[in-house]
Design a protein around this motif. Sequence first.
Motif, PDB file in Angstrom:
ATOM      1  N   LEU A 174       1.131   7.036   7.315  1.00 33.56           N
ATOM      2  CA  LEU A 174       2.060   6.061   6.757  1.00 33.56           C
ATOM      3  C   LEU A 174       1.684   5.829   5.301  1.00 33.56           C
ATOM      4  CD1 LEU A 174       1.901   3.423   9.660  1.00 33.56           C
ATOM      5  CD2 LEU A 174       3.163   5.588   9.559  1.00 33.56           C
ATOM      6  N   ARG A 175       2.712   5.608   4.492  1.00 31.49           N
ATOM      7  CA  ARG A 175       2.448   5.414   3.069  1.00 31.49           C
ATOM      8  C   ARG A 175       3.011   4.088   2.609  1.00 31.49           C
ATOM      9  NH1 ARG A 175       2.775   9.174  -2.263  1.00 31.49           N
ATOM     10  NH2 ARG A 175       3.429   7.539  -3.747  1.00 31.49           N
ATOM     11  N   CYS A 176       2.321   3.488   1.665  1.00 33.03           N
ATOM     12  CA  CYS A 176       2.759   2.222   1.069  1.00 33.03           C
ATOM     13  C   CYS A 176       2.608   2.286  -0.446  1.00 33.03           C
ATOM     14  CB  CYS A 176       1.931   1.069   1.609  1.00 33.03           C
ATOM     15  SG  CYS A 176       2.192  -0.495   0.724  1.00 33.03           S
ATOM     16  N   ASP A 177       3.692   1.976  -1.138  1.00 34.36           N
ATOM     17  CA  ASP A 177       3.647   1.855  -2.596  1.00 34.36           C
ATOM     18  C   ASP A 177       3.784   0.377  -2.946  1.00 34.36           C
ATOM     19  OD1 ASP A 177       4.637   4.738  -2.099  1.00 34.36           O
ATOM     20  OD2 ASP A 177       4.139   4.705  -4.251  1.00 34.36           O
ATOM     21  N   PRO A 178       2.737  -0.236  -3.463  1.00 36.31           N
ATOM     22  CA  PRO A 178       2.800  -1.663  -3.766  1.00 36.31           C
ATOM     23  C   PRO A 178       3.591  -1.918  -5.048  1.00 36.31           C
ATOM     24  CG  PRO A 178       0.731  -0.785  -4.532  1.00 36.31           C
ATOM     25  CD  PRO A 178       1.463   0.354  -3.846  1.00 36.31           C
ATOM     26  N   ILE A 179       3.777  -3.161  -5.357  1.00 38.69           N
ATOM     27  CA  ILE A 179       4.404  -3.528  -6.623  1.00 38.69           C
ATOM     28  C   ILE A 179       3.444  -3.147  -7.748  1.00 38.69           C
ATOM     29  CG2 ILE A 179       5.115  -5.491  -8.037  1.00 38.69           C
ATOM     30  CD1 ILE A 179       6.179  -6.784  -5.469  1.00 38.69           C
ATOM     31  N   SER A 180       4.000  -2.559  -8.786  1.00 34.18           N
ATOM     32  CA  SER A 180       3.178  -2.119  -9.905  1.00 34.18           C
ATOM     33  C   SER A 180       2.372  -3.283 -10.474  1.00 34.18           C
ATOM     34  CB  SER A 180       4.085  -1.529 -10.992  1.00 34.18           C
ATOM     35  OG  SER A 180       3.321  -1.139 -12.112  1.00 34.18           O
ATOM     36  N   GLY A 181       1.075  -3.055 -10.656  1.00 39.37           N
ATOM     37  CA  GLY A 181       0.221  -4.094 -11.221  1.00 39.37           C
ATOM     38  C   GLY A 181      -0.475  -4.961 -10.189  1.00 39.37           C
ATOM     39  N   ASN A 215      -4.098  -6.038  -5.189  1.00 44.74           N
ATOM     40  CA  ASN A 215      -4.388  -6.292  -3.777  1.00 44.74           C
ATOM     41  C   ASN A 215      -3.325  -5.682  -2.882  1.00 44.74           C
ATOM     42  OD1 ASN A 215      -6.721  -8.478  -3.727  1.00 44.74           O
ATOM     43  ND2 ASN A 215      -5.371  -8.902  -5.452  1.00 44.74           N
ATOM     44  N   LEU A 216      -3.790  -4.927  -1.905  1.00 47.47           N
ATOM     45  CA  LEU A 216      -2.887  -4.274  -0.962  1.00 47.47           C
ATOM     46  C   LEU A 216      -3.407  -4.507   0.440  1.00 47.47           C
ATOM     47  CD1 LEU A 216      -1.272  -0.784  -1.341  1.00 47.47           C
ATOM     48  CD2 LEU A 216      -2.339  -1.445   0.820  1.00 47.47           C
ATOM     49  N   TYR A 217      -2.501  -4.845   1.340  1.00 45.66           N
ATOM     50  CA  TYR A 217      -2.874  -5.211   2.705  1.00 45.66           C
ATOM     51  C   TYR A 217      -2.053  -4.407   3.708  1.00 45.66           C
ATOM     52  CZ  TYR A 217      -3.946  -9.338  -0.140  1.00 45.66           C
ATOM     53  OH  TYR A 217      -4.377 -10.178  -1.133  1.00 45.66           O
ATOM     54  N   TRP A 218      -2.698  -4.107   4.835  1.00 47.12           N
ATOM     55  CA  TRP A 218      -1.987  -3.497   5.960  1.00 47.12           C
ATOM     56  C   TRP A 218      -2.038  -4.451   7.147  1.00 47.12           C
ATOM     57  CZ3 TRP A 218       0.967   0.788   6.073  1.00 47.12           C
ATOM     58  CH2 TRP A 218       0.803   1.742   5.057  1.00 47.12           C
ATOM     59  N   TYR A 219      -0.900  -4.521   7.841  1.00 43.17           N
ATOM     60  CA  TYR A 219      -0.789  -5.341   9.039  1.00 43.17           C
ATOM     61  C   TYR A 219      -0.075  -4.533  10.117  1.00 43.17           C
ATOM     62  CZ  TYR A 219      -1.459  -9.319   5.810  1.00 43.17           C
ATOM     63  OH  TYR A 219      -1.930 -10.191   4.872  1.00 43.17           O
ATOM     64  N   ARG A 220      -0.211  -4.977  11.338  1.00 40.28           N
ATOM     65  CA  ARG A 220       0.537  -4.356  12.437  1.00 40.28           C
ATOM     66  C   ARG A 220       1.084  -5.452  13.344  1.00 40.28           C
ATOM     67  NH1 ARG A 220      -2.517  -0.395  16.551  1.00 40.28           N
ATOM     68  NH2 ARG A 220      -3.533  -2.332  17.189  1.00 40.28           N
ATOM     69  N   SER A 232       1.540  -6.577  -0.800  1.00 43.94           N
ATOM     70  CA  SER A 232       0.711  -6.572  -2.000  1.00 43.94           C
ATOM     71  C   SER A 232       0.782  -7.919  -2.694  1.00 43.94           C
ATOM     72  CB  SER A 232       1.137  -5.450  -2.959  1.00 43.94           C
ATOM     73  OG  SER A 232       2.376  -5.727  -3.589  1.00 43.94           O
ATOM     74  N   SER A 233      -0.221  -8.172  -3.500  1.00 37.04           N
ATOM     75  CA  SER A 233      -0.238  -9.397  -4.294  1.00 37.04           C
ATOM     76  C   SER A 233      -1.039  -9.147  -5.554  1.00 37.04           C
ATOM     77  CB  SER A 233      -0.831 -10.571  -3.509  1.00 37.04           C
ATOM     78  OG  SER A 233      -2.206 -10.376  -3.289  1.00 37.04           O
ATOM     79  N   GLN A 234      -0.735  -9.972  -6.558  1.00 39.30           N
ATOM     80  CA  GLN A 234      -1.462  -9.799  -7.810  1.00 39.30           C
ATOM     81  C   GLN A 234      -2.877 -10.356  -7.665  1.00 39.30           C
ATOM     82  OE1 GLN A 234       0.642 -11.409 -11.145  1.00 39.30           O
ATOM     83  NE2 GLN A 234      -0.693 -10.445 -12.641  1.00 39.30           N
ATOM     84  N   TYR A 235      -2.973 -11.465  -6.938  1.00 39.33           N
ATOM     85  CA  TYR A 235      -4.275 -12.057  -6.701  1.00 39.33           C
ATOM     86  C   TYR A 235      -4.590 -11.919  -5.232  1.00 39.33           C
ATOM     87  CZ  TYR A 235      -3.070 -13.793 -11.281  1.00 39.33           C
ATOM     88  OH  TYR A 235      -2.675 -13.868 -12.581  1.00 39.33           O
ATOM     89  N   LYS A 253       0.941 -15.764  -2.570  1.00 42.04           N
ATOM     90  CA  LYS A 253       1.984 -15.253  -1.691  1.00 42.04           C
ATOM     91  C   LYS A 253       1.942 -13.740  -1.698  1.00 42.04           C
ATOM     92  CE  LYS A 253       5.812 -15.140  -5.012  1.00 42.04           C
ATOM     93  NZ  LYS A 253       7.163 -15.670  -5.296  1.00 42.04           N
ATOM     94  N   LEU A 254       2.350 -13.180  -0.572  1.00 41.47           N
ATOM     95  CA  LEU A 254       2.372 -11.749  -0.398  1.00 41.47           C
ATOM     96  C   LEU A 254       3.793 -11.229  -0.496  1.00 41.47           C
ATOM     97  CD1 LEU A 254      -0.031 -11.504   2.691  1.00 41.47           C
ATOM     98  CD2 LEU A 254      -0.605 -11.203   0.278  1.00 41.47           C
ATOM     99  N   PHE A 255       3.908 -10.024  -1.016  1.00 45.71           N
ATOM    100  CA  PHE A 255       5.180  -9.330  -1.075  1.00 45.71           C
ATOM    101  C   PHE A 255       5.107  -8.202  -0.049  1.00 45.71           C
ATOM    102  CE2 PHE A 255       7.022 -11.204  -4.893  1.00 45.71           C
ATOM    103  CZ  PHE A 255       5.907 -11.803  -5.473  1.00 45.71           C
ATOM    104  N   PHE A 256       6.015  -8.226   0.889  1.00 44.80           N
ATOM    105  CA  PHE A 256       5.965  -7.285   2.000  1.00 44.80           C
ATOM    106  C   PHE A 256       6.955  -6.139   1.841  1.00 44.80           C
ATOM    107  CE2 PHE A 256       3.295  -8.901   5.445  1.00 44.80           C
ATOM    108  CZ  PHE A 256       3.009 -10.178   4.987  1.00 44.80           C
ATOM    109  N   GLY A 257       6.583  -5.004   2.423  1.00 47.07           N
ATOM    110  CA  GLY A 257       7.527  -3.914   2.594  1.00 47.07           C
ATOM    111  C   GLY A 257       8.317  -4.142   3.875  1.00 47.07           C
TER     112      GLY A 257
END
Lengths: 114, 109
Positions: free
Chosen positions: A21-28, A31-36, A94-97, A102-106
């Motif tokens: 599985l692939r994830c492209d976070p928001i540029s910049g 922090n990147l997180y995986w959940y199920r 992903s998140s900047q901090y 807050k998190l931005f989800f795919g």
Amino acid sequence: EAGVTQFPSHSVIEKGQTVTLRCDPISGHDNLYWYRRVMGKEIKFLLHFVKESKQDESGMPNNRFLAERTGGTYSTLKVQPAELEDSGVYFCASSQYQLSEKLFFGSGTQLSVL
Amino acid sequence: AQKVTQAQTEISVVEKEDVTLDCVYETRDTTYYLFWYKQPPSGELVFLIRRNSFDEQNEISGRYSWNFQKSTSSFNFTITASQVVDSAVYFCALSGVRFGAGTRLTVKP
């Protein structure tokens, strides 16, 4: 601005096969997180990258799961060999901090292991 | 141990009704953050609100309001005058690591 993108949106594989599985976070976003999420259950934290380093991988189920984030950009989550209980929706965020923000989800990858 | 409980699995209301989604959490941390996310049919979770543990003021944003009570470890979410577009799965989360199982809200016209 592009959001968090996940590929594929759906994957159907047989037990014993390998899936990536692939994830492209928001540029910049460092922090990147995986959940199920298994149907009807809570969204379970798997792991957290800060840039290319694994900050917390306490939620990874077992050594059949391997996550990488080369160069601190996109991330992959490989399941090898897949088992029936690995079925579920895999979310990336992903998140900047860090987790206090807050998190931005795919939209998630629906994985079905038959 | 950290835990988030959303006891309501599914709620169905008729448009214009008010509805409250419950969230109860457990943590030993003194500093923590609580979140609500909305998951529409498109799939991605959308951030609604963040609250830190030192701010117990209730918050209102349009038809949405949140009631944070440390004494009962609850962070409930109320939608006033619900609309069909509010239909979604709503998740409560604790510091981004612990999520509840979600509450599926269906608003019927």
